[in-house]
Design an enzyme around this catalytic site. Structure first.
Site, short mmCIF file in Angstrom:
data_model
loop_
_atom_site.label_atom_id
_atom_site.label_comp_id
_atom_site.label_asym_id
_atom_site.label_seq_id
_atom_site.Cartn_x
_atom_site.Cartn_y
_atom_site.Cartn_z
N SER A 239 -4.47 5.69 -1.03
CA SER A 239 -4.65 4.18 -1.91
C SER A 239 -4.24 3.04 -0.83
O SER A 239 -5.22 1.41 -0.67
CB SER A 239 -3.61 3.97 -2.30
OG SER A 239 -2.40 4.58 -2.55
N ARG A 243 -7.07 0.10 -0.01
CA ARG A 243 -6.92 -1.09 -1.39
C ARG A 243 -7.17 -2.48 -0.07
O ARG A 243 -8.38 -3.04 -0.62
CB ARG A 243 -6.06 -0.84 -1.54
CG ARG A 243 -5.88 -2.14 -2.29
CD ARG A 243 -4.16 -2.63 -2.38
NE ARG A 243 -3.59 -1.67 -4.00
CZ ARG A 243 -2.74 -0.87 -3.47
NH1 ARG A 243 -2.57 -0.09 -2.09
NH2 ARG A 243 -2.42 0.45 -4.19
N ASN A 247 -11.20 -4.92 -1.42
CA ASN A 247 -10.72 -5.67 -1.26
C ASN A 247 -11.51 -6.45 -0.40
O ASN A 247 -12.15 -7.73 -0.76
CB ASN A 247 -9.39 -6.39 -1.51
CG ASN A 247 -8.94 -6.20 -2.67
OD1 ASN A 247 -8.77 -6.95 -3.66
ND2 ASN A 247 -7.91 -4.64 -2.88
#
Lengths: 313, 156
Positions: A239, A243, A247
């Site tokens: 994660s 992440r 993004n």
């Protein structure tokens, strides 16, 4: 320009922008397509730059993204040099200029570390500072208009089709590489603080553990615990890395899409310019937050590695 | 978006930069900032203490001033008393001196009166004799009547 042709060009443009400059090993007997359409067969294993996304893919694991590594090293050096210079210049006198800026960041990072990490460690502070500054600088590359650096690189190298991706954090290799480092550090500190047995115990005896008189229940609980804890342990680096990558990748794609409008006509191009500006302003927030989140999560994970659950059993 | 050696390269780069930061950046900066913070705290404390000291010194100064004033009042009182006393003494002295001078003058006057009286007494007999001679027309033998004359002058 025919619409179908334009569609292909747009797709090519996007794909070209999302392809890393790859240096890797092509296996012997590999059929390389030349730019004129003819094919040549490699006689032996060759380390070379990939000329197409296809080749980059076929290089498999034995390949390096030169642009990603190059930019991340350059930006890391920028961070290291600026901060070590400031550290050398630090005196008891009131700080000014660069030093006060650097101290502002160090102070901020140190406060976050103090708030979230409640153990003694010489490592976590520098780690947090490095992550924040380095990731921020890598993210910052996203704000440079998407064509500037690739065009400059293509001109300098003389190859108009040179792949050149300037934002290291839009490469999952970069973000996952850092996440893996964090993961290994977590395991290292976990083992150092609690011992290897303590670490294994944490994996197998949490969150469910039967008291001694019902010891046989643990035969069922231990596998369940192991499964749950392993998943949650592995989810952390995944994660963490994805992440950041997600993004920044999304942001980059939107910049590329906006850049596509510049070639259509004046009105749409101007509109694109406005959109680029708006998105860039918004993106300043995103890159800062992502750098901060990566840092905070890393600190929290380190805190978990240092935390001991021994008192519960 | 292929996963390849870059992953490991980035991992190592990351660890290298952390190590660099840990060795050359973080401790130096944090150390300095802590020292500076300490110094500022101490400076503020010193300022506080100086404030208190100043306050104390002011109080003491005021107290000393008050003491001095009180003392001055006492001294002035004493001086006034002493002055009055001196004046009094001077008056006494003057009075006694005057008295003395007066007494001396009296004595002198007395003496002079006595002298005049003696002188007169001496001449009384001569005058009386001269008067008697004139009255009797004959000379009076001074030697014969000297006892009587002496009695007369003694009565004077």
């Amino acid at each position: 320009m025919a619409s179908s042709e334009e569609a292909i060009t747009a797709t090519d443009y996007i794909q070209h922008h999302l392809q890393n400059l790859t240096y890797g090993k092509l296996p012997a007997g590999y059929e390389r397509l030349q730019s004129d359409g003819s094919a040549s067969i490699l006689e032996k294993d060759t380390w070379t730059f990939a000329h197409s996304a296809e080749e980059a893919k076929d290089m498999g694991f034995m390949a390096l993204h030169v642009d990603t590594l190059g930019w991340s090293i350059v930006l890391g050096l920028v961070f290291s040099i600026v901060f070590s210079k400031a550290a050398k210049a630090a005196t008891m006198k009131p700080p000014k200029g660069l030093l006060s800026f650097v101290e502002l960041i160090v102070e901020g990072v140190n406060n976050v570390v103090k708030d979230t990490f409640h153990h003694k460690s010489r490592f976590v502070g520098p780690m947090a500072l490095t992550i924040f500054c380095w990731v921020f600088l890598m993210n910052l590359m996203d704000l440079i208009p998407v064509d500037w650096l690739p065009k400059a690189a293509a001109t300098i190298s003389g190859d108009p089709h040179l792949f050149f991706k300037v934002v290291p954090t839009t490469d999952p290799n970069a973000t996952m590489g850092m996440a893996i480092s964090i993961f290994l550090l977590m395991i290292f500190f976990s083992c150092r603080e609690k011992g290897v047995l303590g670490f294994i115990k944490e994996l197998t005896c949490h969150p469910f553990f039967a008291p001694k008189r019902l010891w046989y229940l643990n035969l069922f609980l231990v596998p369940i615990n192991t499964l749950l804890e392993t998943v949650s342990l592995l989810a952390k680096p995944v994660s963490l890395g994805l992440r950041l990558f997600g993004n920044l990748y999304a942001g980059e794609v939107i910049f590329i899409l906006i850049a596509l409008t510049f070639g259509v006509n004046l009105v749409i191009g101007l509109l694109g310019g406005v959109m680029q500006w708006v998105w860039a302003v918004f993106h300043i927030l995103v890159i800062l937050i992502q750098a901060f989140v990566f840092m905070v999560l890393s600190i929290v994970y380190m805190g978990m590695a240092f935390d001991s659950h021994d008192e519960q059993h | 978006m292929n996963i390849n050696l870059t992953l490991i390269g980035q991992s190592l780069t990351f660890l290298f930069f952390i190590a660099f930061c840990m060795r050359y950046v973080w401790p130096a900066l944090l150390d300095m900032m802590e020292k500076r913070e300490d110094r500022i705290t101490k400076g503020l404390q010193a300022a506080d203490r100086a404030d208190k000291d100043l306050e104390l010194a002011k109080q003491q100064a005021a107290k000393q001033l008050k003491d001095a004033k009180d003392q001055a009042v006492v001294i002035i009182d004493q001086a006034n008393k002493r002055a009055a006393q001196i004046v009094e003494e001077a008056k006494d002295q003057a009075r006694s001196e005057g008295e003395r001078i007066k007494t001396a003058a009296h004595a002198e006057v007395e003496q002079e009166i006595n002298q005049a009286r003696e002188a007169l007494r001496g001449k009384v007999s001569v005058l009386a004799l001269a008067g008697a001679e004139k009255i009797l027309g004959a000379s009076v033998d001074a030697k014969v009547h000297s006892s009587m004359l002496e009695k007369l002058s003694a009565e004077l």
